[in-house]
Design an enzyme around this catalytic site. Sequence first.
Site, mmCIF file in Angstrom:
data_model
loop_
_atom_site.group_PDB
_atom_site.id
_atom_site.type_symbol
_atom_site.label_atom_id
_atom_site.label_comp_id
_atom_site.label_asym_id
_atom_site.label_seq_id
_atom_site.Cartn_x
_atom_site.Cartn_y
_atom_site.Cartn_z
ATOM 1 N N CYS A 97 -4.192 14.319 44.043
ATOM 2 C CA CYS A 97 -3.224 13.458 44.692
ATOM 3 C C CYS A 97 -1.943 14.076 44.424
ATOM 4 O O CYS A 97 -1.683 15.448 45.630
ATOM 5 C CB CYS A 97 -2.961 12.250 43.707
ATOM 6 S SG CYS A 97 -2.032 11.010 44.903
ATOM 7 N N HIS A 187 -8.662 10.251 43.962
ATOM 8 C CA HIS A 187 -8.749 10.204 42.611
ATOM 9 C C HIS A 187 -10.136 9.884 41.868
ATOM 10 O O HIS A 187 -10.394 8.866 41.727
ATOM 11 C CB HIS A 187 -7.938 8.783 42.102
ATOM 12 C CG HIS A 187 -6.273 9.201 42.119
ATOM 13 N ND1 HIS A 187 -5.701 9.942 41.411
ATOM 14 C CD2 HIS A 187 -5.505 8.704 43.173
ATOM 15 C CE1 HIS A 187 -4.295 9.883 41.621
ATOM 16 N NE2 HIS A 187 -4.424 9.272 42.675
ATOM 17 N N GLU A 189 -10.787 11.034 39.220
ATOM 18 C CA GLU A 189 -10.937 10.973 37.737
ATOM 19 C C GLU A 189 -10.948 9.460 37.338
ATOM 20 O O GLU A 189 -11.128 9.294 36.040
ATOM 21 C CB GLU A 189 -9.859 11.611 37.540
ATOM 22 C CG GLU A 189 -8.428 11.162 37.367
ATOM 23 C CD GLU A 189 -7.777 11.259 38.686
ATOM 24 O OE1 GLU A 189 -6.426 10.931 38.813
ATOM 25 O OE2 GLU A 189 -8.437 11.462 39.530
#
Length: 257
Positions: A97, A187, A189
Amino acid sequence: MRSPPEPPERRLPVLVVLHQEHSTPGRVGRLLIERGYALDVRKPRYGDPLPKTLADHAGAVIFGGPMSANDGDDFIRTEIEWIGVPLKERKPFLGLCLGAQMLTRHLGGRVEAHPEGRAEIGYYALHPTPAGERFAAETGAFWPSHVYQWHREGLDCPAGAELLAQGDDFPVQAIRVGPAAFGFQFHPEVTHAMVYRWTTRGAERLEMPGAQPPAMHHRGRFMHDAAVAAWLHAFLDHWLAAGSGKPPRSVRPLCTP
């Protein structure tokens, strides 16, 4: 009598750059630790220095944050300039990002808001390019159909980068630079707890055009996260190996005019 087990291979730590006081590297951090890599967590926003070389690191990840890669803060400019270290040394670099937008800015590309003021906040479709399909076939990192997003600015694909995946409202979603540097607008994660935290603490952003309501975030996670996790496992294995000294695969600079 059994011989003692062989000592585990010594692995260099992975540099992790975070941007808020209570930020975590989420699932990416956990998977790196599971692979035997310690995390060297630094927050330049709060005064932590960045290393002048990655000789003592296996790679580096710059994560996201609520700030913009266009901001004039010293730490933003420092991080953007610092990305030249892993690129020059051909060490594994991953920007997520904001980190991907910083990579784009380092390469002379643009980071801009959507022309209609739209945001991507929630799960959105991901479309691999032909180069992205080849990458998946070579590495076993098969792209998920939807990924988690939380941004209101997007990046373009700078000269010298390879476009791997696209989106609908924000066309550039995944780029590769050389054999070991990647930028993802999305994202991978995020954990279940992170989705709850972000949709609670950032509730005002869910009112932006294009953003999804909280129920769609949670439903999307149950629908799509297994595929994201499988892709991330395979991607990280490839990413870490990219800095091992093995001959790199050819890179087609599709974003070069």
